[in-house]
Design a protein around this motif. Sequence first.
Motif, PDB file in Angstrom:
ATOM      1  N   LEU A  96     -16.538  18.400  43.706  1.00 29.49           N
ATOM      2  CA  LEU A  96     -17.088  19.257  44.934  1.00 29.49           C
ATOM      3  C   LEU A  96     -17.022  18.480  46.184  1.00 29.49           C
ATOM      4  O   LEU A  96     -16.855  17.305  45.969  1.00 29.49           O
ATOM      5  CB  LEU A  96     -18.634  19.766  44.759  1.00 29.49           C
ATOM      6  CG  LEU A  96     -18.927  20.577  43.557  1.00 29.49           C
ATOM      7  CD1 LEU A  96     -20.330  20.892  43.411  1.00 29.49           C
ATOM      8  CD2 LEU A  96     -17.993  22.139  43.633  1.00 29.49           C
ATOM      9  N   ASN A 105     -18.120  25.288  49.601  1.00 27.18           N
ATOM     10  CA  ASN A 105     -17.207  24.653  48.405  1.00 27.18           C
ATOM     11  C   ASN A 105     -16.771  25.886  47.603  1.00 27.18           C
ATOM     12  O   ASN A 105     -15.561  26.023  47.517  1.00 27.18           O
ATOM     13  CB  ASN A 105     -18.262  24.010  47.378  1.00 27.18           C
ATOM     14  CG  ASN A 105     -18.109  22.416  47.721  1.00 27.18           C
ATOM     15  OD1 ASN A 105     -16.978  21.747  47.607  1.00 27.18           O
ATOM     16  ND2 ASN A 105     -19.005  21.785  48.290  1.00 27.18           N
ATOM     17  N   THR A 142     -23.926  19.181  48.575  1.00 26.24           N
ATOM     18  CA  THR A 142     -23.976  18.903  47.279  1.00 26.24           C
ATOM     19  C   THR A 142     -24.601  17.573  46.687  1.00 26.24           C
ATOM     20  O   THR A 142     -25.156  17.595  45.648  1.00 26.24           O
ATOM     21  CB  THR A 142     -22.407  19.044  46.595  1.00 26.24           C
ATOM     22  OG1 THR A 142     -21.788  18.031  47.197  1.00 26.24           O
ATOM     23  CG2 THR A 142     -21.783  20.288  46.844  1.00 26.24           C
TER      24      THR A 142
END
Length: 233
Positions: A96, A105, A142
Amino acid sequence: MQPVISVHQLNHYFGEGELRKQALFDINLDIYPGEIVIMTGPSGSGKTTLLTLMGGLRSAQEGNLKILGQEMNGASKKAMRQVRQQIGYIFQAHNLLTFLTAKQNVRMSLELHERFLDQNMDEIATDILKTVGLGNRVDYYTDNLSGGQKQRVAIARALVSHPKIVLADEPTAALDKKSGRDVVEMMQKLAKEQGCTILLVTHDNRILDIADRIVYMEDGRLAANSDAVALVE
């Protein structure tokens, strides 16, 4: 029924000249629409090499490798790209982009497909993140997600474009037992709903029961009876 992946007498090598080493030996394997196939075996046995060939991430060298009807040995870059657009990839390390949110993403995967460009990609990305249980994390970067949550984003990214094939390389390796189980069950559920085929490489004996079929690889060869391996109790 025609296989979506058909491999016959496939060999693969690394290096040149005296350093040339054979990594895959006479691989024969057919995988059919809607199947969930697990490939297992020791580290270094060639599983990831075979997976990358099946995903069009490497060029086939010897033998026949047909993906979604396209022969990959000698295929043009354009043909390989068209095949890759119909495949979802899930990797052990998530892959990611940390400077993007979960939604961004997932949206990136949609942007690779022309058919989604005139649709509300933010809404599509949000919907699949809700489906994998991350409806309250769509705008999280993330780095602020747990390992299990990151892998769910990776699954959402792989499946959001409704690929015909999903290839997963050790998707549970970095996860605890519960998170790993949740992740593969999520993959199984979404793939069955979308009617796609899954090929999953794993050392994780705890998830073998999700497979329709298990194939075993060792020293660059598939076990002779791989197509008939029964599910492990």
